[in-house]
Write an enzyme that holds these catalytic residues in place. Structure first.
Site, PDB file in Angstrom:
ATOM      1  N   THR A  78       1.964  -0.126  13.051  1.00 50.24           N
ATOM      2  CA  THR A  78       0.567  -0.070  12.608  1.00 50.24           C
ATOM      3  C   THR A  78      -0.144  -1.408  12.746  1.00 50.24           C
ATOM      4  O   THR A  78      -1.192  -1.503  13.376  1.00 50.24           O
ATOM      5  CB  THR A  78       0.495   0.416  11.147  1.00 50.24           C
ATOM      6  OG1 THR A  78       1.253   1.620  11.016  1.00 50.24           O
ATOM      7  CG2 THR A  78      -0.951   0.697  10.760  1.00 50.24           C
ATOM      8  N   GLY A  79       0.403  -2.460  12.135  1.00 51.44           N
ATOM      9  CA  GLY A  79      -0.208  -3.782  12.254  1.00 51.44           C
ATOM     10  C   GLY A  79      -1.640  -3.810  11.755  1.00 51.44           C
ATOM     11  O   GLY A  79      -1.932  -3.373  10.642  1.00 51.44           O
TER      12      GLY A  79
ATOM     13  N   GLU B  99      -1.633  -7.030   7.502  1.00 49.43           N
ATOM     14  CA  GLU B  99      -0.275  -6.833   8.002  1.00 49.43           C
ATOM     15  C   GLU B  99      -0.027  -7.722   9.223  1.00 49.43           C
ATOM     16  O   GLU B  99      -0.971  -8.178   9.884  1.00 49.43           O
ATOM     17  CB  GLU B  99      -0.089  -5.355   8.371  1.00 49.43           C
ATOM     18  CG  GLU B  99       1.247  -4.962   8.994  1.00 49.43           C
ATOM     19  CD  GLU B  99       2.447  -5.274   8.123  1.00 49.43           C
ATOM     20  OE1 GLU B  99       2.712  -6.475   7.865  1.00 49.43           O
ATOM     21  OE2 GLU B  99       3.142  -4.333   7.709  1.00 49.43           O
TER      22      GLU B  99
ATOM     23  N   LYS C 137       8.131   4.138  16.808  1.00 50.48           N
ATOM     24  CA  LYS C 137       9.265   3.211  16.703  1.00 50.48           C
ATOM     25  C   LYS C 137      10.529   3.781  17.341  1.00 50.48           C
ATOM     26  O   LYS C 137      11.277   3.062  18.022  1.00 50.48           O
ATOM     27  CB  LYS C 137       9.513   2.873  15.228  1.00 50.48           C
ATOM     28  CG  LYS C 137       8.368   2.088  14.598  1.00 50.48           C
ATOM     29  CD  LYS C 137       8.553   1.930  13.099  1.00 50.48           C
ATOM     30  CE  LYS C 137       7.337   1.253  12.475  1.00 50.48           C
ATOM     31  NZ  LYS C 137       7.431   1.188  10.999  1.00 50.48           N
TER      32      LYS C 137
ATOM     33  N   HIS D 167       0.819  -1.215   0.000  1.00 48.51           N
ATOM     34  CA  HIS D 167       0.000   0.000   0.000  1.00 48.51           C
ATOM     35  C   HIS D 167       0.854   1.267   0.000  1.00 48.51           C
ATOM     36  O   HIS D 167       2.039   1.241   0.366  1.00 48.51           O
ATOM     37  CB  HIS D 167      -0.913   0.011   1.228  1.00 48.51           C
ATOM     38  CG  HIS D 167      -0.150   0.009   2.535  1.00 48.51           C
ATOM     39  ND1 HIS D 167       0.388   1.150   3.098  1.00 48.51           N
ATOM     40  CD2 HIS D 167       0.176  -1.007   3.367  1.00 48.51           C
ATOM     41  CE1 HIS D 167       1.005   0.840   4.213  1.00 48.51           C
ATOM     42  NE2 HIS D 167       0.907  -0.464   4.398  1.00 48.51           N
ATOM     43  N   GLY D 168       0.251   2.389  -0.381  1.00 49.27           N
ATOM     44  CA  GLY D 168       0.928   3.675  -0.311  1.00 49.27           C
ATOM     45  C   GLY D 168       1.123   4.117   1.134  1.00 49.27           C
ATOM     46  O   GLY D 168       0.623   3.496   2.077  1.00 49.27           O
TER      47      GLY D 168
ATOM     48  N   HIS E 205       0.560  -5.658   2.451  1.00 49.40           N
ATOM     49  CA  HIS E 205       1.391  -4.972   3.441  1.00 49.40           C
ATOM     50  C   HIS E 205       2.800  -5.523   3.444  1.00 49.40           C
ATOM     51  O   HIS E 205       3.059  -6.609   2.919  1.00 49.40           O
ATOM     52  CB  HIS E 205       0.749  -5.124   4.818  1.00 49.40           C
ATOM     53  CG  HIS E 205      -0.689  -4.729   4.822  1.00 49.40           C
ATOM     54  ND1 HIS E 205      -1.111  -3.463   5.119  1.00 49.40           N
ATOM     55  CD2 HIS E 205      -1.809  -5.440   4.521  1.00 49.40           C
ATOM     56  CE1 HIS E 205      -2.434  -3.400   5.019  1.00 49.40           C
ATOM     57  NE2 HIS E 205      -2.878  -4.588   4.648  1.00 49.40           N
ATOM     58  N   GLY E 206       3.699  -4.776   4.078  1.00 48.33           N
ATOM     59  CA  GLY E 206       5.102  -5.155   4.053  1.00 48.33           C
ATOM     60  C   GLY E 206       5.359  -6.584   4.483  1.00 48.33           C
ATOM     61  O   GLY E 206       6.066  -7.335   3.802  1.00 48.33           O
TER      62      GLY E 206
END
Length: 229
Positions: free
Chosen positions: A20-21, A85, A96, A8-9, A180-181
């Site tokens: 975020t998760g 995610e 973080k 996602h952007g 997601h990552g």
């Protein structure tokens, strides 16, 4: 055939450097531009998608909606929580850098990038728990994570890939996954047979399509990012 992965952007919590998760935060203006750029790159490549998969989180869904405006495709679209995610447990919503000051650089790196280390668990009574989100009302308490390692994330993401997505590819269909990552790192790890220790060094950038060109046996013929740079 093609399998394309798009993270996602930029989201509001990417911008604020927060974990975020599963928290459902929107895209920033830049995130919308990231998605628009991804759509333009895919349009220039000329891939016609048959099926599109997203998570149930708005930052992925909105990214796809913007991409779709560029592609003007009538592809089948499927949303599923298995592509969410990684659940960052009690870290969700926390900054973080502040966590690095509190717990140290090495510990935060393990929480973020390692394969098997879980973050501190989130109580199911916590307001951030997915149990309180109507999107997950059909999930059992056992299915709701309280904090996941990448290994845990890969368990649910890969099972969904093998059961639902891979059969579409076997039929010769072009597939796009907007997620997601960490859910995408799970699929990438499987596709490229990356070792557990090496996956920590793999970073998927926001909004840049990652393309697999596959043969009939789903073997990778080419892999590359779509970018004008």
């Amino acid at each position: 055939m093609y399998l394309v992965l798009v993270r996602h952007g930029e989201s509001t919590w990417n911008l604020e450097n927060r974990f975020t998760g599963w928290m459902d935060v929107p895209l920033t203006k830049k995130g919308e531009e990231d998605a628009e750029n991804a759509g333009k790159l895919l349009k220039e490549k000329g891939i016609l998608f048959d099926v599109v998969y997203t998570s149930v989180l708005q930052r992925a869904i909105c990214t796809w909606n913007i991409i779709q405006k560029e592609l003007n495709t009538k592809a089948q679209v499927i949303q599923n929580w298995h592509l969410n995610e990684r659940h960052y447990g009690a870290l969700q919503g926390l900054n973080k850098d502040e966590m690095r000051k509190k717990y140290g650089e090495e510990q935060v790196f393990l929480w973020r990038r390692s394969f098997a280390v879980r973050p501190p668990a989130l109580s199911i009574q916590d307001e951030r728990s997915p149990l309180k989100d109507p999107k997950y009302k059909d999930l059992t308490e056992d299915e709701i994570p309280v904090g996941e390692s990448l290994k845990d994330t890969m368990g649910r993401t890969l099972s969904y890939y093998l059961e639902e997505i891979k059969p579409q590819l076997e039929k010769g269909k072009n597939v796009l996954i907007v997620a997601h990552g960490n859910s995408l790192r799970s699929i990438l790890k499987f596709m490229e047979n990356i070792e557990d220790d090496d996956i920590a060094n793999v970073e998927i950038p926001l909004g840049i399509p990652y393309v697999y060109e596959l043969n009939e046996k789903l073997e990778i013929q080419k892999k590359y990012y779509l970018s004008k740079e």
